[in-house]
Design an enzyme around this catalytic site. Structure first.
Site, PDB file in Angstrom:
ATOM      1  N   HIS A 173       0.821  -1.219   0.000  1.00 15.33           N
ATOM      2  CA  HIS A 173       0.000   0.000   0.000  1.00 15.33           C
ATOM      3  C   HIS A 173       0.848   1.260   0.000  1.00 15.33           C
ATOM      4  O   HIS A 173       0.368   2.323  -0.368  1.00 15.33           O
ATOM      5  CB  HIS A 173      -0.926   0.006   1.221  1.00 15.33           C
ATOM      6  CG  HIS A 173      -2.036  -0.982   1.123  1.00 15.33           C
ATOM      7  ND1 HIS A 173      -3.309  -0.632   0.767  1.00 15.33           N
ATOM      8  CD2 HIS A 173      -2.053  -2.331   1.284  1.00 15.33           C
ATOM      9  CE1 HIS A 173      -4.080  -1.714   0.740  1.00 15.33           C
ATOM     10  NE2 HIS A 173      -3.331  -2.765   1.060  1.00 15.33           N
ATOM     11  N   ASP A 217       3.305   9.567  -0.606  1.00 20.89           N
ATOM     12  CA  ASP A 217       2.141   8.767  -0.242  1.00 20.89           C
ATOM     13  C   ASP A 217       1.994   7.632  -1.246  1.00 20.89           C
ATOM     14  O   ASP A 217       2.200   7.841  -2.440  1.00 20.89           O
ATOM     15  CB  ASP A 217       0.871   9.644  -0.289  1.00 20.89           C
ATOM     16  CG  ASP A 217      -0.116   9.285   0.812  1.00 20.89           C
ATOM     17  OD1 ASP A 217      -0.126   8.127   1.244  1.00 20.89           O
ATOM     18  OD2 ASP A 217      -0.870  10.180   1.243  1.00 20.89           O
TER      19      ASP A 217
HETATM   20  P1  ADQ Z   1      -3.086   6.050   4.859  1.00 23.69           P
HETATM   21  O1  ADQ Z   1      -1.703   6.507   5.083  1.00 23.69           O
HETATM   22  O2  ADQ Z   1      -3.874   5.838   6.073  1.00 23.69           O
HETATM   23  O3  ADQ Z   1      -3.161   4.704   3.980  1.00 23.69           O
HETATM   24  P2  ADQ Z   1      -4.992   7.486   3.004  1.00 23.69           P
HETATM   25  O4  ADQ Z   1      -4.936   6.777   1.719  1.00 23.69           O
HETATM   26  O5  ADQ Z   1      -5.132   8.949   2.833  1.00 23.69           O
HETATM   27  O6  ADQ Z   1      -3.731   7.234   3.927  1.00 23.69           O
HETATM   28  O7  ADQ Z   1      -6.232   6.968   3.805  1.00 23.69           O
HETATM   29  C1  ADQ Z   1      -6.660   7.610   4.981  1.00 23.69           C
HETATM   30  C2  ADQ Z   1      -8.105   7.194   5.307  1.00 23.69           C
HETATM   31  O8  ADQ Z   1      -8.424   7.667   6.610  1.00 23.69           O
HETATM   32  C3  ADQ Z   1      -9.091   7.802   4.353  1.00 23.69           C
HETATM   33  O9  ADQ Z   1     -10.060   6.857   4.004  1.00 23.69           O
HETATM   34  C4  ADQ Z   1      -9.729   8.956   5.140  1.00 23.69           C
HETATM   35  O10 ADQ Z   1     -11.075   9.180   4.850  1.00 23.69           O
HETATM   36  C5  ADQ Z   1      -9.598   8.498   6.571  1.00 23.69           C
HETATM   37  N1  ADQ Z   1      -9.371   9.654   7.444  1.00 23.69           N
HETATM   38  C6  ADQ Z   1      -8.344  10.485   7.418  1.00 23.69           C
HETATM   39  N2  ADQ Z   1      -8.488  11.443   8.353  1.00 23.69           N
HETATM   40  C7  ADQ Z   1      -9.629  11.180   9.002  1.00 23.69           C
HETATM   41  C8  ADQ Z   1     -10.332  11.796  10.091  1.00 23.69           C
HETATM   42  N3  ADQ Z   1      -9.867  12.855  10.733  1.00 23.69           N
HETATM   43  N4  ADQ Z   1     -11.465  11.253  10.482  1.00 23.69           N
HETATM   44  C9  ADQ Z   1     -11.944  10.165   9.855  1.00 23.69           C
HETATM   45  N5  ADQ Z   1     -11.353   9.567   8.848  1.00 23.69           N
HETATM   46  C10 ADQ Z   1     -10.206  10.055   8.420  1.00 23.69           C
HETATM   47  C11 ADQ Z   1      -2.223   3.792   3.351  1.00 23.69           C
HETATM   48  C12 ADQ Z   1      -1.187   4.434   2.459  1.00 23.69           C
HETATM   49  C13 ADQ Z   1      -1.865   5.272   1.396  1.00 23.69           C
HETATM   50  C14 ADQ Z   1      -2.838   4.400   0.602  1.00 23.69           C
HETATM   51  C15 ADQ Z   1      -3.764   3.638   1.528  1.00 23.69           C
HETATM   52  C16 ADQ Z   1      -4.613   2.640   0.775  1.00 23.69           C
HETATM   53  O11 ADQ Z   1      -0.308   5.245   3.224  1.00 23.69           O
HETATM   54  O12 ADQ Z   1      -0.922   5.863   0.541  1.00 23.69           O
HETATM   55  O13 ADQ Z   1      -3.609   5.240  -0.229  1.00 23.69           O
HETATM   56  O14 ADQ Z   1      -3.028   2.939   2.503  1.00 23.69           O
HETATM   57  O15 ADQ Z   1      -3.862   1.795  -0.015  1.00 23.69           O
END
Ligand code: ADQ
Length: 750
Positions: A167, A375
């Site tokens: 990921h 990311d």
């Molecule tokens: P993450 O590093 O966790 O994931 P991201 O892809 O942005 O990063 O996902 C974050 C998730 O958390 C999103 O679904 C978002 O809606 C939720 N979220 C963030 N802030 C929030 C808040 N304050 N309250 C509620 N929900 C919140 C890892 C990798 C990424 C990759 C994903 C999936 O680091 O690059 O995209 O896995 O493969």
């Protein structure tokens, strides 16, 4: 599709297990991955294996009952003792791998105990998988916490279908090389049938690490190593768009939250940041760029507001604590500098918010400001887009998010360049609605098409194909040499022909040819073999006559074939003769300048001159660059030599220009004519030139390839060490037989 069940393995279960005021509770956590995978688990049957996120303090009956209930529903917990969990999760996974894979080499720590814990934890996950694995099952492993798991499973369950998805980004090989145990990590991944990444760039980085760290070359979509083949793929993850759009349309709570926001920010334009509170997400950089925006565009003051939502994350790691303080003080500074009684420039929310609140914010924000420093994908950018189906709203996206590869219509920025980010924001806020709409609608269409459902279907389909291919494939190399049967045939024979290649067969490759001299054991074995009764033995090599003369010139009864068959020395005359009349050397004058040019361009490469050949060696050069130039060189030479007897041939880290008639196959005919009655024929070799040998041996011959890869040889062994052990057996057998013959008449006479 595979018949068996699906076993999903990730570090965390999609469940939050905790002790509430009324005892233990397990709440399913939402998220795209769970939404995509849960229906498949239901349909195919299967389970999800993961860590519950905390260590059991003591035996707790309530917790046990709860976990048993979860198990019934297909969620299997892997318990890790607190100390192990800390070293594995907060240690190696999040203080070694996470920073390094995101290009934060300065935040990276390499604690040997962390590595030990990583190995132990991966083994625990393996044990949990094995407990449930049945023939025909598919195992889908997620992310950087479990990179050793594919190999660990493959080692004990060779038939299992194993896929891995990363990921997070895969770093450039220059960065990856910093990682202690980097080779184990790569080998761990290569245990899978399929390894998939978020983007092509990640895949390319992985391939280049395979080459530079393990010396394993790969094709664009597959790599073969350690006797098995792994499919490689870039498969960007998506979201479940209706989980966002649907909330706007159908969820009263979301609608209320949206209206409340509209009212509260009636005269203001919302810029929105949503992130885990992680240093890769670029939150301080965003706040500083915002400050610059307010400085350079005073007319925006009071008109815009930055809502930054940050979910606390990995709080026990000091780096995250520092980040929290940095963000706190930056928010304070900006608000202190620009705020008024009526206007707070930054609204900072440091907690997880509900799906309704999140969707309402996405929908109400005019700008989705998503600027991670690095990311894997970044789902927030896709979620923001999913909430703007009418095309209102703008996405400002970091070019260092995996999502940027698919979201070209976003306003792409370099988050480190705070000045320019501020300039882009200013421009975006002034852009005509039409242009913004056009871009957003295109993004929206793509987010709707490339969903997490399609992603998981495609992953499982590819995994199935890859595993089917492996199970159906002919073995990549010939069968292992049956030593006992060969020995028996050798004993039973009267007339024997033995042809041995030299480099890579009797001695391992050395960085420079001159370093690969035979050990006394090799010379002794070859001499005893050549001297054995009923044996004609030959060294058939690409080496020069001078080298072979120096290595084996003194050995009686041994045929020496140099330059791939171009030069032959019979043990009777001890004279070298050329297989054809000696050609002139003019060709060298033509070819040398071309090779010189490649030597100048390729540090570490060098020239070897032989009588009938010129060889460019690139074993010491940078592997990728060397391979690339070797292809280019062969193409150039092919054209140049088209109407001559010369050929340019790629060998093991070499390009050799030589005469077409100087090949090992031709010389075999001559040697066979020496022993037309041979009832035991053996040829051992390791590279392409030896294939000529294998193919030209008449009748039932024992042809043996050293090392991996397909071959026309009937059998294979692993290494020169195996060749020597095998020859030792043959020679001893020949000597025993000889002693019996010598001894027998005396006994009879006595
Ligand atoms: P993450 O590093 O966790 O994931 P991201 O892809 O942005 O990063 O996902 C974050 C998730 O958390 C999103 O679904 C978002 O809606 C939720 N979220 C963030 N802030 C929030 C808040 N304050 N309250 C509620 N929900 C919140 C890892 C990798 C990424 C990759 C994903 C999936 O680091 O690059 O995209 O896995 O493969």
């Amino acid at each position: 599709m595979a018949e068996g069940k699906l076993i999903v393995v990730s570090n965390r279960l999609p469940l939050s297990v905790r002790r509430g005021p009324e005892g233990w509770v397990a709440e399913p956590s939402s998220g795209g991955l769970a939404s995509a995978v849960n229906p498949i688990l239901k349909q195919r049957g299967g389970l999800w294996i993961g860590w519950p996120g905390h260590a059991p303090r003591e035996l707790d009956a309530g917790r046990e009952t709860l976990l048993e209930g979860a198990r019934q529903k297909g969620f299997v917990t892997v318990d890790l003792p607190a100390d192990l969990a800390r070293r594995f999760y907060e240690g190696y996974a999040n203080q070694t791998l996470w920073p390094l894979f995101h290009n934060f080499a300065t935040n990276f720590e390499a604690d040997p105990e962390g590595w030990t814990a990583y190995v132990t934890a991966n083994r625990r996950f393996r044990d949990a998988v094995l407990e449930h694995l049945e023939p025909g099952d598919t195992v889908w492993i997620h992310d950087y916490h479990l990179m050793l798991l594919p190999r660990l499973i493959r080692d004990v369950a060779p038939e299992a279908r194993v896929g891995f998805f990363l990921h997070i980004p895969f770093p450039a090989s220059e960065t990856f090389r910093i990682l202690p145990h980097r080779d184990e990590v790569l080998r761990g991944l290569l245990g899978a049938d399929l390894v998939a990444f978020q983007t092509h760039l990640d895949l390319q980085h992985f391939r280049s690490s395979l080459l530079r760290v393990l010396g394993v070359p790969s094709a664009l979509d597959r790599v073969t190593a350690q006797g098995s083949s792994t499919r490689l793929e870039a498969l960007p993850i998506g979201i479940a768009p209706e989980e966002f759009a649907g909330y706007i349309e159908n969820d009263a709570k979301t609608q209320r939250a949206f209206e409340a926001l509209r009212k509260r920010y009636r005269n203001r334009r919302i810029l929105l940041g949503v992130d885990r509170l992680d240093y890769t997400k670029g939150i301080p950089e965003r706040l500083r760029a915002y400050r610059k925006l307010l400085q350079r565009a005073p007319h925006l003051r009071g008109q815009i507001v930055l809502v930054q939502v940050a979910v606390p994350s990995r709080e026990r790691i000091p780096e995250y604590d520092r980040l929290r303080n940095t963000v706190n003080s930056l928010v304070g500074e900006v608000n202190g500098e620009f705020g008024t009684p009526e206007w707070t420039p930054v609204v900072y929310i440091r907690r997880a918010i509900s799906r309704s609140e999140l969707v309402a914010l996405y929908a109400a924000a005019e700008v989705g400001w998503v600027t991670p420093l690095r990311d894997g994908m970044n789902l927030v950018s896709k979620e923001y887009v999913a909430c703007h189906r009418r095309g209102e709203g703008v996405l400002v996206l970091s070019e260092f998010a995996g999502a940027a590869a698919e979201m070209g219509e976003a306003f792409l920025v370099n988050p480190y360049d705070e000045e320019r980010v501020a300039a882009v924001l200013e421009r975006v806020l002034n852009l005509p609605a039409e242009e913004r709409k056009e871009r957003m609608l295109m993004l929206h269409r793509r987010v709707l098409r490339n969903t997490v459902f399609r992603w998981s279907e495609r992953f499982l389909l590819l995994l199935d194909e890859a595993a089917q291919g492996r199970l159906a494939a002919r073995p990549e190399r010939p069968d292992a040499l049956p030593v006992a049967a060969t020995l028996e045939s050798f004993r039973a024979s009267r007339s024997r022909l033995v042809l041995l290649d030299y480099d890579g067969t009797l001695v391992p490759f050395a960085p420079r040819p001159r370093d690969a001299v035979p050990t006394p054991r090799v010379v002794d074995l070859v001499a005893r073999l050549a001297g054995a009764a009923g044996v004609t033995a030959a060294i058939v090599s690409g080496r020069s006559r001078a080298d072979l003369e120096a290595f084996f010139g003194h050995v009686p009864d041994l045929w020496l074939i140099a330059e791939h068959g171009g030069l032959v020395r019979s043990p009777l005359t001890r004279e070298w003769e050329m297989a054809r009349p000696r050609p002139g050397d003019e060709w060298k004058a033509r070819v040398l300048p071309v090779l010189d040019h490649y030597i100048d361009r390729t540090p570490g490469s060098f020239l070897e001159e032989k009588e009938l050949a010129l060889v460019w060696h690139h074993r010491l050069a940078d592997p990728e660059f060397g391979e690339w130039l070797a292809n280019e060189l062969v193409a150039t030479l092919d054209e140049m030599l088209a109407d001559t007897e010369l050929q340019a041939i790629r060998g093991n880290k070499t390009v050799e220009v030589r005469f077409a008639w100087a090949n090992k196959g031709a010389v075999v005919d001559r040697l066979q004519s020496l022993r037309p009655d041979a009832d035991f024929r053996l040829a051992i070799g390791d590279d392409r030139t030896d294939e000529d040998l294998f193919q030209r041996l008449r009748g039932e011959a024992w042809t043996v390839r050293v090392g991996e890869g397909t071959s026309s040889a009937r059998y294979s062994v692993d290494s020169p060490a195996d060749v020597l052990a095998f020859l030792e057996t043959l020679v001893s057998a020949a000597e025993d037989a000889q002693r019996e013959i010598e001894f027998a008449p005396r006994v009879a006479a006595g």
